[in-house]
Design an enzyme around this catalytic site. Structure first.
Site, PDB file in Angstrom:
ATOM      1  N   HIS A 121      -9.238   3.631   0.947  1.00 49.60           N
ATOM      2  CA  HIS A 121      -8.217   2.890   0.207  1.00 49.60           C
ATOM      3  C   HIS A 121      -7.483   3.830  -0.752  1.00 49.60           C
ATOM      4  O   HIS A 121      -8.122   4.586  -1.472  1.00 49.60           O
ATOM      5  CB  HIS A 121      -8.843   1.758  -0.617  1.00 49.60           C
ATOM      6  CG  HIS A 121      -9.381   0.651   0.218  1.00 49.60           C
ATOM      7  ND1 HIS A 121     -10.426  -0.146  -0.187  1.00 49.60           N
ATOM      8  CD2 HIS A 121      -9.020   0.205   1.446  1.00 49.60           C
ATOM      9  CE1 HIS A 121     -10.687  -1.039   0.754  1.00 49.60           C
ATOM     10  NE2 HIS A 121      -9.839  -0.842   1.746  1.00 49.60           N
ATOM     11  N   TYR A 165     -11.485  -6.697  -0.832  1.00 49.94           N
ATOM     12  CA  TYR A 165     -12.523  -6.593   0.181  1.00 49.94           C
ATOM     13  C   TYR A 165     -13.918  -6.987  -0.279  1.00 49.94           C
ATOM     14  O   TYR A 165     -14.783  -7.254   0.533  1.00 49.94           O
ATOM     15  CB  TYR A 165     -12.556  -5.156   0.728  1.00 49.94           C
ATOM     16  CG  TYR A 165     -11.402  -4.871   1.634  1.00 49.94           C
ATOM     17  CD1 TYR A 165     -11.501  -5.092   2.997  1.00 49.94           C
ATOM     18  CD2 TYR A 165     -10.205  -4.407   1.139  1.00 49.94           C
ATOM     19  CE1 TYR A 165     -10.440  -4.847   3.838  1.00 49.94           C
ATOM     20  CE2 TYR A 165      -9.133  -4.158   1.967  1.00 49.94           C
ATOM     21  CZ  TYR A 165      -9.254  -4.370   3.329  1.00 49.94           C
ATOM     22  OH  TYR A 165      -8.195  -4.131   4.155  1.00 49.94           O
ATOM     23  N   HIS A 225     -12.090  -6.531  11.780  1.00 48.20           N
ATOM     24  CA  HIS A 225     -11.749  -6.394  10.371  1.00 48.20           C
ATOM     25  C   HIS A 225     -12.767  -7.105   9.486  1.00 48.20           C
ATOM     26  O   HIS A 225     -12.997  -6.696   8.342  1.00 48.20           O
ATOM     27  CB  HIS A 225     -10.346  -6.927  10.099  1.00 48.20           C
ATOM     28  CG  HIS A 225      -9.671  -6.219   8.962  1.00 48.20           C
ATOM     29  ND1 HIS A 225      -9.163  -4.935   9.073  1.00 48.20           N
ATOM     30  CD2 HIS A 225      -9.453  -6.590   7.682  1.00 48.20           C
ATOM     31  CE1 HIS A 225      -8.644  -4.573   7.924  1.00 48.20           C
ATOM     32  NE2 HIS A 225      -8.804  -5.553   7.051  1.00 48.20           N
ATOM     33  N   ARG A 239     -15.356  -4.707   8.686  1.00 51.19           N
ATOM     34  CA  ARG A 239     -14.933  -3.834   7.587  1.00 51.19           C
ATOM     35  C   ARG A 239     -15.136  -4.510   6.236  1.00 51.19           C
ATOM     36  O   ARG A 239     -15.642  -3.902   5.288  1.00 51.19           O
ATOM     37  CB  ARG A 239     -13.474  -3.449   7.814  1.00 51.19           C
ATOM     38  CG  ARG A 239     -12.883  -2.501   6.793  1.00 51.19           C
ATOM     39  CD  ARG A 239     -11.541  -1.970   7.305  1.00 51.19           C
ATOM     40  NE  ARG A 239     -10.719  -1.423   6.233  1.00 51.19           N
ATOM     41  CZ  ARG A 239     -10.846  -0.221   5.710  1.00 51.19           C
ATOM     42  NH1 ARG A 239     -11.814   0.583   6.139  1.00 51.19           N
ATOM     43  NH2 ARG A 239     -10.038   0.202   4.752  1.00 51.19           N
ATOM     44  N   ARG A 243     -11.677   1.219  10.194  1.00 51.63           N
ATOM     45  CA  ARG A 243     -10.639   0.364  10.762  1.00 51.63           C
ATOM     46  C   ARG A 243     -10.758   0.457  12.280  1.00 51.63           C
ATOM     47  O   ARG A 243     -11.098   1.511  12.816  1.00 51.63           O
ATOM     48  CB  ARG A 243      -9.252   0.820  10.311  1.00 51.63           C
ATOM     49  CG  ARG A 243      -9.020   0.725   8.803  1.00 51.63           C
ATOM     50  CD  ARG A 243      -7.628   1.225   8.437  1.00 51.63           C
ATOM     51  NE  ARG A 243      -7.349   1.046   7.016  1.00 51.63           N
ATOM     52  CZ  ARG A 243      -7.581   1.969   6.082  1.00 51.63           C
ATOM     53  NH1 ARG A 243      -8.092   3.149   6.430  1.00 51.63           N
ATOM     54  NH2 ARG A 243      -7.293   1.733   4.816  1.00 51.63           N
ATOM     55  N   LYS A 267      -3.771   5.265   8.081  1.00 48.28           N
ATOM     56  CA  LYS A 267      -2.895   4.290   7.433  1.00 48.28           C
ATOM     57  C   LYS A 267      -2.315   4.827   6.128  1.00 48.28           C
ATOM     58  O   LYS A 267      -1.129   4.616   5.827  1.00 48.28           O
ATOM     59  CB  LYS A 267      -3.671   2.999   7.169  1.00 48.28           C
ATOM     60  CG  LYS A 267      -2.813   1.861   6.639  1.00 48.28           C
ATOM     61  CD  LYS A 267      -3.620   0.581   6.517  1.00 48.28           C
ATOM     62  CE  LYS A 267      -2.769  -0.558   5.996  1.00 48.28           C
ATOM     63  NZ  LYS A 267      -3.558  -1.812   5.857  1.00 48.28           N
TER      64      LYS A 267
END
Length: 409
Positions: free
Chosen positions: A369, A379, A343, A346, A224, A263
């Site tokens: 995740h 993703y 992003h 990513r 990230r 996160k």
């Protein structure tokens, strides 16, 4: 013996009812130890309103509403709270939230403060009212993601009202996509060829080449952008070829730099370096010019990239660089490069790893995740060509699948 009280029409008044000299009626009751009242020019609905006065509900109709609420164990009129007041009460209970979440809360309060919906008493809010309001927000220009965030605060706020016996049902408890159009743009991964062309363009550009190593790292680690910005020289272990990810760097709306945890808990991880990533980090550290004063944010120092003011670069810096790089690329080449952001890097990394056949659980770990469903459904962008190649691989002569079929035959 108690005296029977009557109004001016000689009708017997019940306990709690009274009438002023001007003819207005009042009903007094107690809730949670506090005295409350409501008023009306009419005792019953067949009464006439005095000349020049606004029409209103009859006092005894309101008494019936109060009685029904108490029978259900609910506070009368939702405790008298408005949507804004309920939301504010819900937010006040949230402690230790990240500054980005706090900023989101304030955005919702600002929306409610400017909208008549926020002034509406919560017991007056119906399911249809909520749906109409959300539709109006979209018609007035708010994006699907913005409305999704607003509802993400109001739904638990109203659930709190249900749990506190202020309401019977939560009017926000429905699927948002059934009410408004999801107009959000999917951030697609770019192809492997496009990724290579993008990195090569940056490396050969006189101005942007200084950022080439960082961009290649983003494409080949899935970090990230806030995690990358938070990396310091102490987080890069060139001997063990590992990247330690246990924090992120953010800058608040007040331009304050803060270090936050990852996160999610799954975001705290160690990433192995490929040869390309190792070379990129090695060059970054070797070429890093120590500033006159090393900036320290919440005890962290040695950030990899600093801006012109000697402060660590944050996500906004990189987003702008990517935007300018794409603009310059598309002015140079006829075949245009799609939108590329940190992003998207990513997304691209995750898709490339999925296409290479990486175990989903390993990929989930690398991406940080907490839910593998995010890894698989959000993703990874696998299309027809990928499925076709996989079928050919499975069914090709000599494959384990081919041998199994022959054995069964």
């Amino acid at each position: 013996m108690s005296t029977v009280r009557r109004d001016k029409k000689r009708r017997v008044l019940r306990t709690g009812e009274s009438q002023y000299k001007d003819g207005k009626y009042r009903y007094t009751f107690y809730e949670n130890g506090k005295q409350k009242c409501f008023y009306s020019w009419k005792l019953v609905r067949t009464d006439t309103i005095p000349y020049g006065k606004r029409d209103c509900r009859a006092l005894r109709d309101m008494e019936d509403d109060l009685r029904r609420s108490k029978d259900k164990g609910l506070a009368y009129q939702g405790g008298g709270m408005t949507v804004y007041e309920l939301t504010e009460k819900y937010i006040k209970q949230k402690r230790g939230v990240k500054h980005t979440t706090q900023a989101g809360y304030q955005t919702v309060l600002n929306v409610l403060k400017k909208d008549s919906f926020g002034d509406t008493r919560i017991d007056k809010i119906k399911l249809s009212d909520v749906k109409i309001w959300l539709i109006q927000l979209q018609e007035n220009g708010r994006s699907y993601s913005s409305i999704h965030s607003i509802r993400g605060v109001l739904r638990p706020a109203f659930q709190m009202a249900v749990d506190d016996d202020l309401l019977i049902k939560n009017p926000f408890d429905f699927q948002l996509a059934t009410v408004i159009v999801n107009d959000s743009v999917t951030r697609e991964a770019i192809s492997l060829k496009q990724m290579r062309q993008f990195i090569e363009f940056v490396r050969n550009d006189k101005h942007f080449c200084r950022y080439a190593d960082a961009i290649e790292i983003l494409f080949k680690t899935g970090l990230r952008i806030s995690e990358f910005c938070g990396l310091t020289t102490y987080d890069i272990d060139l001997n063990e070829r590992k990247i330690n990810v246990d924090h992120q760097l953010q800058r608040t709306s007040k331009m304050e730099y803060v270090i936050e945890g990852t996160k999610t808990n799954a975001g705290t991880r160690q990433l192995p370096m490929s040869d390309e990533v190792y070379d990129c980090f090695k060059r970054i550290i070797e070429n890093r010019q120590p500033p006159k004063t090393e900036p320290m944010i919440d005890g962290y120092a040695g950030f990899l990239y600093l801006d012109k003011n000697g402060m660590p670069m944050v996500a906004l810096h990189w987003e702008k660089y990517f935007e300018h790089i794409v603009q310059k690329y598309n002015k140079t080449y006829r075949i245009q490069m799609p939108k590329v952001t940190p992003h998207v890097c990513r997304h691209t990394y995750c898709s490339n790893m999925a296409r290479s056949g990486m175990n989903p659980k390993s990929l989930q770990y690398l991406m940080g995740h907490s839910d593998i469903g995010v890894t698989l459904n959000t993703y990874t962008h696998v299309g027809y060509e990928d499925a076709q190649a996989e079928m050919q691989r499975i069914n090709m002569p000599g494959s384990s699948k081919d041998k199994m079929f022959k054995k069964q035959a």
